[in-house]
Scaffold this motif. Structure first.
Motif, PDB file in Angstrom:
ATOM      1  N   LEU A 233       0.991  -0.954  -0.016  1.00 39.49           N
ATOM      2  CA  LEU A 233      -0.021  -0.129  -0.174  1.00 39.49           C
ATOM      3  C   LEU A 233       1.006   1.290  -0.004  1.00 39.49           C
ATOM      4  N   LEU A 234       0.757   1.818  -1.119  1.00 40.76           N
ATOM      5  CA  LEU A 234       1.877   2.936  -1.315  1.00 40.76           C
ATOM      6  C   LEU A 234       1.164   4.406  -1.033  1.00 40.76           C
ATOM      7  N   PHE A 235       1.653   5.187  -0.273  1.00 43.94           N
ATOM      8  CA  PHE A 235       0.955   6.594  -0.226  1.00 43.94           C
ATOM      9  C   PHE A 235       2.258   7.735  -0.576  1.00 43.94           C
ATOM     10  N   LEU A 236       1.844   8.477  -1.538  1.00 39.81           N
ATOM     11  CA  LEU A 236       2.573   9.357  -2.135  1.00 39.81           C
ATOM     12  C   LEU A 236       2.485  10.980  -1.932  1.00 39.81           C
ATOM     13  N   TYR A 267      -2.361   9.259  -3.337  1.00 40.07           N
ATOM     14  CA  TYR A 267      -1.927  10.575  -3.095  1.00 40.07           C
ATOM     15  C   TYR A 267      -2.257  11.255  -2.043  1.00 40.07           C
ATOM     16  N   PHE A 268      -1.267  11.981  -1.304  1.00 38.40           N
ATOM     17  CA  PHE A 268      -1.688  12.908  -0.323  1.00 38.40           C
ATOM     18  C   PHE A 268      -0.846  14.134  -0.570  1.00 38.40           C
ATOM     19  N   HIS A 269      -0.982  15.319   0.247  1.00 34.27           N
ATOM     20  CA  HIS A 269      -0.166  16.393   0.285  1.00 34.27           C
ATOM     21  C   HIS A 269       0.307  16.853   1.661  1.00 34.27           C
ATOM     22  N   VAL A 276      -7.637  10.660   0.811  1.00 35.08           N
ATOM     23  CA  VAL A 276      -6.500  10.382  -0.177  1.00 35.08           C
ATOM     24  C   VAL A 276      -7.216  10.340  -1.463  1.00 35.08           C
ATOM     25  N   TRP A 277      -6.480  10.530  -2.542  1.00 36.50           N
ATOM     26  CA  TRP A 277      -7.116  10.295  -3.780  1.00 36.50           C
ATOM     27  C   TRP A 277      -5.907   9.557  -4.861  1.00 36.50           C
ATOM     28  N   ARG A 278      -6.347   9.187  -6.144  1.00 33.54           N
ATOM     29  CA  ARG A 278      -5.586   8.324  -7.082  1.00 33.54           C
ATOM     30  C   ARG A 278      -5.261   9.122  -8.118  1.00 33.54           C
ATOM     31  N   ILE A 304       3.991   1.753   2.681  1.00 32.81           N
ATOM     32  CA  ILE A 304       5.044   2.826   2.601  1.00 32.81           C
ATOM     33  C   ILE A 304       4.578   4.115   2.273  1.00 32.81           C
ATOM     34  N   PHE A 305       5.121   5.077   3.121  1.00 29.76           N
ATOM     35  CA  PHE A 305       4.730   6.503   2.765  1.00 29.76           C
ATOM     36  C   PHE A 305       6.079   7.109   1.915  1.00 29.76           C
TER      37      PHE A 305
END
Length: 392
Positions: A233-236, A267-269, A276-278, A304-305
């Protein structure tokens, strides 16, 4: 004004045509000359007079019409926009910067509401009102150790604790060609761990060889199934200071898409909040609640962030601290929820590790992550994959 000039020339019996007058207007639109009356005289004569014998008559008519005029209205020189922006920024000495007071989150927000209610017009270069290019904590293109940036572009200081502006981010390219295979090699450490204990499959070559050695009696040989069972699970983090790291993040993202069969990404900011969004182009219209992510993907996923963790500490610790919206709960609350749901977690930071100790927000994220933050280097990726491979 110029139409009257054209009619004035006709009245003085100069044979100027409409086509020639339109040529003059096109030249002015193309900025062939500046506002100087002398420059305009040369251009007008070149466009309107085709016979040298008429020059004297044109000079007389021109002098009559433009008597006392030094510049043509509407042809003022236009400075490049970036020059004007640079001129508008207030440059402060180190001593002047030191005198600017950090207000603190509550006082900053209360003062902003007060000045917003009191202000009646536009301001520039000041130190109190909401404006541009000053040292007030409210506005844009100015200088202050912390404040609220409202519209416009950043002055490059990256000290705003909140931003009221609609910003657009672009998706990371997962097809970028990697300049090196090192990232993929490091990620495969996690894949090799996932294969341990995988279901077995028939080893056909081994079975034939064993049966032949056993005088024709069937001797089945099995081997572990070679498939990629790891789930990621990847958060960018995207936008803002992460624009400096687009290339390395695209390389990592591309490698993850190739190496992990079961990959989910969002994605996040700056910091993760309730949504969150794709797709960055539709991030305001199509958001996925973080609770939905937790309910959909099981605890067997590796979390993973990817982000520089560089932001105002308010964005992590305070409700309404997000630079983009009024979040009801602090970013730290949402990070801990994700870590509770996914025990195997790591944070990859593209910022050089030597800078981490100088940034309060990085210190806070490292504490929340229980020191599972790694630099985005070959050694850092290797250590991150080793950490994710441990049984939790």
């Amino acid at each position: 004004m110029l139409i009257d000039f054209f009619l004035h020339l006709k009245a003085r019996k100069l044979p100027v045509s409409t086509r020639e007058f339109l040529t003059l207007l096109e030249a002015l639109q193309a900025h062939v000359c500046g506002p100087s009356i002398d420059d305009f005289y040369v251009l007008a004569r070149a466009c309107l007079v085709k016979d040298e014998s008429l020059y004297d008559r044109f000079d007389q008519a021109f002098g009559e019409y433009f008597k006392g005029v030094t510049e043509i209205p509407g042809l003022e020189a236009e400075l490049p926009e970036e020059w004007l922006r640079a001129m508008a920024r207030k440059h402060l000495t180190p001593e002047e910067r030191a005198k600017l007071e950090k207000l603190g989150w509550k006082k900053l927000m209360d003062e902003f509401r007060k000045r917003l209610a009191e202000q009646k017009g536009r301001h520039q270069g000041g130190n109190k009102w909401i404006g541009t290019g000053g040292s007030s904590p409210f506005g844009n293109n100015g200088t202050h150790p912390e404040g609220i940036r409202i519209g416009g572009e950043s002055a490059g200081n990256r000290t705003a604790v909140k931003v009221w502006d609609k910003r657009e981010f672009r998706n990371l390219d997962d097809s970028v060609e990697l300049g090196t295979r090192n990232i993929k090699v490091a990620l495969r450490r996690l894949r090799r761990f996932a294969r341990q204990g995988a279901a077995e499959e028939l080893d056909l070559d081994g079975t034939i060889a064993a049966t032949a050695r056993n005088a024709g009696w069937l001797d089945l040989m099995m081997r572990p199934e070679r498939h990629n069972a790891v789930k990621v699970l990847l958060f960018l983090d995207v936008g803002g200071s992460m624009d400096d790291h687009i290339k390395v993040c695209e390389e990592l993202f591309s490698a993850c898409r190739l190496e992990f069969k079961h990959l989910e990404y969002f994605y996040f900011h700056n910091c993760v909040y309730e949504g969150v969004w794709r797709d960055n182009q539709r991030r305001h219209a199509e958001r996925t609640p973080v609770f939905d992510v937790i309910h959909k993907y099981g605890p067997d996923y590796k979390l993973i962030f990817v982000g520089d963790a560089t932001m105002s500490p308010y964005e992590i610790l305070h409700p309404h601290g997000s630079v983009e919206h009024m979040n009801a709960e602090a970013g730290a609350t949402w990070l801990r929820r994700l870590l509770d749901a996914y025990p195997a977690a790591a944070w990859l930071n593209p910022e050089p590790e030597r800078l981490w100790d100088y940034r309060k927000s990085i210190e806070l994220i490292r504490q929340i992550m229980a020191d599972r933050m790694y630099p985005m280097t070959l050694d850092g990726l290797t250590r991150a994959m080793q950490g994710l491979s441990k049984k939790h």
